[in-house]
Design an enzyme around this catalytic site. Sequence first.
Site, mmCIF file in Angstrom:
data_model
loop_
_atom_site.group_PDB
_atom_site.id
_atom_site.type_symbol
_atom_site.label_atom_id
_atom_site.label_comp_id
_atom_site.label_asym_id
_atom_site.label_seq_id
_atom_site.Cartn_x
_atom_site.Cartn_y
_atom_site.Cartn_z
ATOM 1 N N HIS A 163 0.822 -1.216 0.000
ATOM 2 C CA HIS A 163 0.000 0.000 0.000
ATOM 3 C C HIS A 163 0.852 1.260 0.000
ATOM 4 C CE1 HIS A 163 -3.170 -2.569 2.277
ATOM 5 N NE2 HIS A 163 -3.093 -2.881 0.996
ATOM 6 N N TYR A 181 0.899 1.891 14.012
ATOM 7 C CA TYR A 181 1.493 2.859 13.091
ATOM 8 C C TYR A 181 1.335 4.265 13.625
ATOM 9 C CZ TYR A 181 0.054 -0.677 9.568
ATOM 10 O OH TYR A 181 -0.190 -1.810 8.853
HETATM 11 C C1 T46 Z 1 -5.026 2.674 6.273
HETATM 12 C C2 T46 Z 1 -6.340 3.137 6.846
HETATM 13 C C3 T46 Z 1 -7.494 2.408 6.661
HETATM 14 N N1 T46 Z 1 -8.667 2.866 7.199
HETATM 15 C C4 T46 Z 1 -9.856 2.054 7.030
HETATM 16 C C5 T46 Z 1 -10.166 1.684 5.594
HETATM 17 C C6 T46 Z 1 -10.804 0.322 5.708
HETATM 18 O O1 T46 Z 1 -12.186 0.461 5.959
HETATM 19 C C7 T46 Z 1 -10.170 -0.278 6.957
HETATM 20 C C8 T46 Z 1 -9.066 -1.269 6.627
HETATM 21 O O2 T46 Z 1 -8.217 -0.632 5.692
HETATM 22 P P1 T46 Z 1 -7.189 -1.509 4.901
HETATM 23 O O3 T46 Z 1 -7.829 -2.786 4.439
HETATM 24 O O4 T46 Z 1 -6.528 -0.627 3.886
HETATM 25 O O5 T46 Z 1 -6.155 -1.876 6.065
HETATM 26 P P2 T46 Z 1 -4.726 -2.503 5.818
HETATM 27 O O6 T46 Z 1 -4.766 -3.529 4.740
HETATM 28 O O7 T46 Z 1 -4.207 -2.911 7.151
HETATM 29 O O8 T46 Z 1 -3.871 -1.280 5.277
HETATM 30 C C9 T46 Z 1 -2.718 -0.844 5.950
HETATM 31 O O9 T46 Z 1 -1.735 -1.817 5.713
HETATM 32 C C10 T46 Z 1 -0.543 -1.435 5.098
HETATM 33 C C11 T46 Z 1 0.495 -2.468 5.457
HETATM 34 C C12 T46 Z 1 -0.101 -0.058 5.418
HETATM 35 O O10 T46 Z 1 1.084 0.260 5.490
HETATM 36 C C13 T46 Z 1 -1.109 0.983 5.629
HETATM 37 O O11 T46 Z 1 -0.953 1.521 6.935
HETATM 38 C C14 T46 Z 1 -2.469 0.546 5.465
HETATM 39 O O12 T46 Z 1 -2.726 0.622 4.077
HETATM 40 O O13 T46 Z 1 -9.641 0.818 7.706
HETATM 41 C C15 T46 Z 1 -8.735 4.022 7.932
HETATM 42 O O14 T46 Z 1 -9.829 4.410 8.394
HETATM 43 N N2 T46 Z 1 -7.599 4.751 8.125
HETATM 44 C C16 T46 Z 1 -6.398 4.352 7.605
HETATM 45 O O15 T46 Z 1 -5.375 5.051 7.810
#
Ligand code: T46
Length: 180
Positions: free
Chosen positions: A62, A132
């Site tokens: 990401h 984070y």
């Molecule tokens: C990143 C983020 C996500 N969200 C919400 C959006 C989705 O509804 C839910 C899960 O998001 P996501 O599937 O993108 O989560 P990860 O797959 O853990 O994403 C993270 O994982 C990789 C390793 C990273 O480095 C980033 O910090 C981030 O992209 O949280 C938020 O509300 N705020 C945020 O800052």
Amino acid sequence: MRFVQLGRSDARLIELTVRADERGSFTRTWCAKTFADEGIDFQPVQGNSSVTRISGSVRGMHFQRAPKPDAKIVRCSAGLIHDVIVDIRPNSPTRGEIYACELGPTTARMLYIPAGFAHGFQALTDDVTVEYLMGIEYVEDLSDGFRHDDPMIGIKWPQPVTVLSAKDAAWPLLAERGLW
Ligand SMILES: Cc1cn([C@H]2C[C@H](O)[C@@H](COP(=O)(O)OP(=O)(O)O[C@H]3O[C@H](C)C(=O)[C@H](O)[C@H]3O)O2)c(=O)[nH]c1=O
């Protein structure tokens, strides 16, 4: 805190000072002055925490697109992860370079990821928690990524991938997007 440069890049592995005593331990995980003294312009504006239940799961890769690329500090507070960052900045001298390290409470270290890097990790144990500090606010419309197994980058993951979100499985290949 001791900062270790990753390759020739501006990314840093940060070795933490763990102060142990008969009760357990105390570790400082953020210090504005220490980062400023290291020449790193990073001010946390948001904090996130993710829990990953199954070993082998991958989150990533990401990044947040311009004009709000996200610098972050990543720390694994439970379990163990194989953390990977890739410099995807168009004019960077280290563009395309991959840096990987294991993070977990037993490693007493965390990672400073400059804006413009893609980030992802694989859980090496069950029940992983990753914390984070973000240097910019999350903007969903700028949230972007690429496949953990994109052949253009060639990341080697230590374990077979078990769980991947539908979003992470569906990223187009970089070659298809002309991003590389
Ligand atoms: C990143 C983020 C996500 N969200 C919400 C959006 C989705 O509804 C839910 C899960 O998001 P996501 O599937 O993108 O989560 P990860 O797959 O853990 O994403 C993270 O994982 C990789 C390793 C990273 O480095 C980033 O910090 C981030 O992209 O949280 C938020 O509300 N705020 C945020 O800052």
